[in-house]
Design a protein around this motif. Structure first.
Motif, short mmCIF file in Angstrom:
data_model
loop_
_atom_site.label_atom_id
_atom_site.label_comp_id
_atom_site.label_asym_id
_atom_site.label_seq_id
_atom_site.Cartn_x
_atom_site.Cartn_y
_atom_site.Cartn_z
N SER A 217 2.02 29.48 -28.27
CA SER A 217 1.31 28.88 -27.14
C SER A 217 2.19 28.67 -25.92
O SER A 217 1.67 28.42 -24.83
CB SER A 217 0.69 27.54 -27.57
OG SER A 217 1.68 26.65 -28.05
N ALA A 218 3.51 28.79 -26.06
CA ALA A 218 4.39 28.69 -24.88
C ALA A 218 4.08 29.78 -23.88
O ALA A 218 4.30 29.61 -22.67
CB ALA A 218 5.85 28.75 -25.31
N GLY A 219 3.57 30.92 -24.35
CA GLY A 219 3.25 32.03 -23.46
C GLY A 219 1.84 31.99 -22.90
O GLY A 219 1.45 32.89 -22.15
N TYR A 220 1.09 30.93 -23.23
CA TYR A 220 -0.30 30.82 -22.77
C TYR A 220 -0.33 30.24 -21.36
O TYR A 220 -0.70 29.09 -21.14
CB TYR A 220 -1.11 29.96 -23.74
CG TYR A 220 -2.60 29.95 -23.47
CD1 TYR A 220 -3.37 31.09 -23.61
CD2 TYR A 220 -3.24 28.77 -23.10
CE1 TYR A 220 -4.73 31.08 -23.38
CE2 TYR A 220 -4.61 28.73 -22.86
CZ TYR A 220 -5.35 29.90 -23.00
OH TYR A 220 -6.72 29.87 -22.77
N THR A 221 0.12 31.05 -20.40
CA THR A 221 0.14 30.65 -19.00
C THR A 221 -0.44 31.79 -18.17
O THR A 221 -0.40 32.96 -18.56
CB THR A 221 1.57 30.36 -18.51
OG1 THR A 221 2.33 31.58 -18.52
CG2 THR A 221 2.25 29.31 -19.39
N SER A 222 -0.95 31.44 -17.00
CA SER A 222 -1.54 32.46 -16.12
C SER A 222 -0.47 33.46 -15.66
O SER A 222 -0.77 34.65 -15.50
CB SER A 222 -2.20 31.79 -14.92
OG SER A 222 -1.28 30.99 -14.20
N ASP A 223 0.77 33.00 -15.46
CA ASP A 223 1.84 33.90 -15.03
C ASP A 223 2.07 35.02 -16.05
O ASP A 223 2.18 36.19 -15.71
CB ASP A 223 3.14 33.12 -14.83
CG ASP A 223 3.24 32.52 -13.43
OD1 ASP A 223 2.37 32.86 -12.60
OD2 ASP A 223 4.16 31.73 -13.18
N VAL A 224 2.18 34.64 -17.32
CA VAL A 224 2.44 35.62 -18.37
C VAL A 224 1.24 36.55 -18.53
O VAL A 224 1.39 37.78 -18.64
CB VAL A 224 2.77 34.91 -19.69
CG1 VAL A 224 2.87 35.93 -20.84
CG2 VAL A 224 4.07 34.12 -19.58
N ILE A 225 0.04 35.99 -18.54
CA ILE A 225 -1.17 36.80 -18.72
C ILE A 225 -1.34 37.78 -17.56
O ILE A 225 -1.63 38.97 -17.77
CB ILE A 225 -2.39 35.87 -18.87
CG1 ILE A 225 -2.32 35.14 -20.22
CG2 ILE A 225 -3.70 36.67 -18.75
CD1 ILE A 225 -3.38 34.08 -20.41
N ASN A 226 -1.17 37.30 -16.33
CA ASN A 226 -1.31 38.20 -15.17
C ASN A 226 -0.25 39.29 -15.18
O ASN A 226 -0.54 40.45 -14.83
CB ASN A 226 -1.22 37.39 -13.87
CG ASN A 226 -2.45 36.54 -13.62
OD1 ASN A 226 -3.53 36.84 -14.13
ND2 ASN A 226 -2.29 35.47 -12.86
N LYS A 285 -8.02 38.16 -14.34
CA LYS A 285 -9.04 38.82 -15.15
C LYS A 285 -9.36 37.92 -16.34
O LYS A 285 -8.53 37.13 -16.80
CB LYS A 285 -8.53 40.18 -15.66
CG LYS A 285 -8.30 41.21 -14.58
CD LYS A 285 -7.64 42.46 -15.15
CE LYS A 285 -8.49 43.11 -16.23
NZ LYS A 285 -7.85 44.36 -16.74
N SER A 286 -10.58 38.07 -16.86
CA SER A 286 -10.96 37.35 -18.07
C SER A 286 -10.31 38.03 -19.28
O SER A 286 -9.85 39.17 -19.20
CB SER A 286 -12.48 37.32 -18.22
OG SER A 286 -12.99 38.64 -18.30
N HIS A 310 -7.81 27.77 -35.09
CA HIS A 310 -6.67 28.44 -34.47
C HIS A 310 -7.25 29.48 -33.52
O HIS A 310 -8.21 30.19 -33.87
CB HIS A 310 -5.80 29.12 -35.53
CG HIS A 310 -4.62 29.84 -34.98
ND1 HIS A 310 -3.51 29.19 -34.47
CD2 HIS A 310 -4.34 31.18 -34.87
CE1 HIS A 310 -2.62 30.08 -34.07
NE2 HIS A 310 -3.10 31.29 -34.29
N VAL A 311 -6.70 29.58 -32.31
CA VAL A 311 -7.28 30.44 -31.29
C VAL A 311 -6.22 31.42 -30.79
O VAL A 311 -5.09 31.01 -30.46
CB VAL A 311 -7.85 29.63 -30.12
CG1 VAL A 311 -8.55 30.55 -29.12
CG2 VAL A 311 -8.83 28.57 -30.63
N ILE A 312 -6.59 32.69 -30.71
CA ILE A 312 -5.70 33.75 -30.23
C ILE A 312 -6.31 34.36 -28.97
O ILE A 312 -7.50 34.73 -28.97
CB ILE A 312 -5.50 34.84 -31.29
CG1 ILE A 312 -4.93 34.25 -32.58
CG2 ILE A 312 -4.59 35.96 -30.76
CD1 ILE A 312 -4.94 35.22 -33.75
N ALA A 313 -5.51 34.47 -27.92
CA ALA A 313 -5.95 35.12 -26.68
C ALA A 313 -5.43 36.55 -26.65
O ALA A 313 -4.27 36.80 -27.02
CB ALA A 313 -5.44 34.35 -25.47
N THR A 314 -6.27 37.47 -26.21
CA THR A 314 -5.85 38.87 -26.10
C THR A 314 -6.58 39.55 -24.95
O THR A 314 -7.73 39.19 -24.63
CB THR A 314 -6.09 39.65 -27.41
OG1 THR A 314 -5.64 41.00 -27.25
CG2 THR A 314 -7.56 39.67 -27.77
#
Length: 436
Positions: A217-226, A285-286, A310-314
């Protein structure tokens, strides 16, 4: 007073001194030879400043013995004496002289050495990446805490003084390709975007491609996702269960369409999943959220809900959800990498009273770790790739050998049952050193 009534058993041997030159760590000489053939010593000379005087210790006289010490099981600066007093190993490795623990401590405190060591580690990482048959790689990013009682360390969220290392690994090679050593009070997510960009540049310079990123979850940021979207990197990131995600979970609870999760071998698990589309405030983006649930084994006043989640974003456009889940679970290997670095190479210890000095020491630990990966993958191969450094010490590094000189030749005599292994490794070394 106790008086034995029968003779006590003893082993039937006698002690006798010898003047033969003997080493109990002959396998470390193979690591030193690998460092030479892969150009590590040359890279150290090129990237680290020379001594201030002609009689001072050169940077390679600090770094390489320290790296071998850590590979051999040393845990403190004082353990460099084990290398110093091993005359046979010193002859094999070409160590004419070694700095003492005090001199090493003073050298580590020069913060300008950190950037040079990072370049050395990048150089070694590149040697493994370009030799890999793979073209696409997965990046695992994880932060780990190094607890310490040093006053220079700040309080962490664990409630203790600690330093923190943000580490990035190429999963297919077990290779550490980025390291930021900082105070334990720093957010674990800080610096992930910078490491992602740096690793992407490294792989491109090798003619390779960064395909996937895995993070907690440390990587769950808009900066990393974008950034992943801009680079074309597919990410799987454990999502923070913030207010927006919790709302999605509650909506999903009321709906049908939950799918049973099966193991890769076809066996069912106790977990069920469904997906939802989500967008953060600053993401361009979504992306997809994979919501996993399983029965709460212990409902109490602190967690009365019947299910755990538990939730995973992809950002995978057409995800095969079960495959994404099992792939993301593979990021648990990052914990094993951290365990190997900290427990196997002694990086759970901060030897100096300075963050900058400990950062330099940790970077040498990363060098020792990557050198071990290079030996396993380029020289040993096969099942050796899965061995930890503890197993390597038992099976290879701590091989006893007799060092003799015959004419102008230096000869290492080792037991017959280890001779074939040493011969094969040196044959691989010769292939690495061959031009072209």
């Amino acid at each position: 007073m106790f008086r034995p009534t029968v003779a006590q058993e003893r082993l039937d041997f006698q002690l006798a001194p010898t003047r033969d030159t003997i080493t109990g760590r002959a396998g470390l000489a193979l690591f030193q030879e690998a460092a030479l053939v892969l150009g590590v010593r040359r890279s150290i000379k090129e990237n680290l400043p020379p001594p201030g005087s002609g009689n001072g210790f050169k940077p390679q006289e600090y770094v390489l013995p320290l790296a071998l010490m850590l590979c051999g099981g040393g845990r403190t600066l004082e353990d460099i004496r084990e290398i110093e007093t091993d005359e046979g190993l010193r002859q094999l490795c070409g160590f004419a002289r070694l700095p003492g623990a005090d001199a090493i401590g003073q050298w580590l405190r020069r913060s300008k050495h950190l950037k040079g060591l990072k370049r050395v580690n990048q150089f070694l990482a590149r040697q493994l990446i370009v030799r890999s048959e793979r073209n696409d790689f997965t990046l695992d990013v994880d932060a780990t805490m190094i607890e310490t009682k040093k006053r220079c360390a700040e309080m962490s969220y664990l409630g203790c003084r600690a330093f923190e290392a943000l580490l990035s690994f190429i999963a297919e090679l077990d290779l550490c390709v980025a390291c930021d050593y900082r105070q334990g009070s720093v957010s674990p997510g800080a610096g992930i975007k910078r490491q992602l960009l740096a690793v992407n540049r490294l792989l491109k310079s090798c003619g390779k491609h960064l395909r996937q990123l895995r993070s907690d979850s440390a990587g769950y940021t808009s900066d990393v996702i974008n950034t992943c979207n801009e680079l074309g990197v597919i990410f799987t990131i454990t999502a923070d269960q913030d207010a927006a995600v919790v709302k999605l979970i509650r909506n999903a609870q009321k709906q049908d369409g939950w799918m049973r999760l099966f193991r890769p071998d076809g066996k069912p698990t106790d977990r069920w999943y469904k997906t939802a589309i989500h967008c953060m405030e600053k993401t361009e983006k979504s992306f997809t959220l994979i919501i996993l649930r399983w029965p709460n084994p212990r409902q109490d006043m602190f967690y009365p809900e019947p299910y755990r989640y538990h939730v995973i974003a992809t950002n995978d456009d057409n995800p095969k959800v079960a495959e994404v889940i099992w792939f993301h679970n593979g990021r648990g290997d990052a914990e094993n990498y951290n365990k190997e670095l900290k427990g196997g190479f002694g990086m759970d210890y901060a030897p100096c009273r300075s963050l900058a000095a400990d950062a330099v020491y940790f970077e040498i630990g990363v060098l020792a770790y990557n050198l071990t990966i290079a030996v396993k993958r380029l020289l040993l191969g096969g099942d050796w790739v899965r061995h930890t450094i503890a197993s390597l010490r038992w099976r290879l590094l701590e091989t006893a050998g007799k060092v003799v000189r015959h004419g102008r030749k230096l000869i290492l005599r080792i037991p017959v049952n280890h001779f074939g292994l040493f011969r094969d490794v040196r044959a691989q070394v010769a292939l690495l050193s061959a031009p072209g």
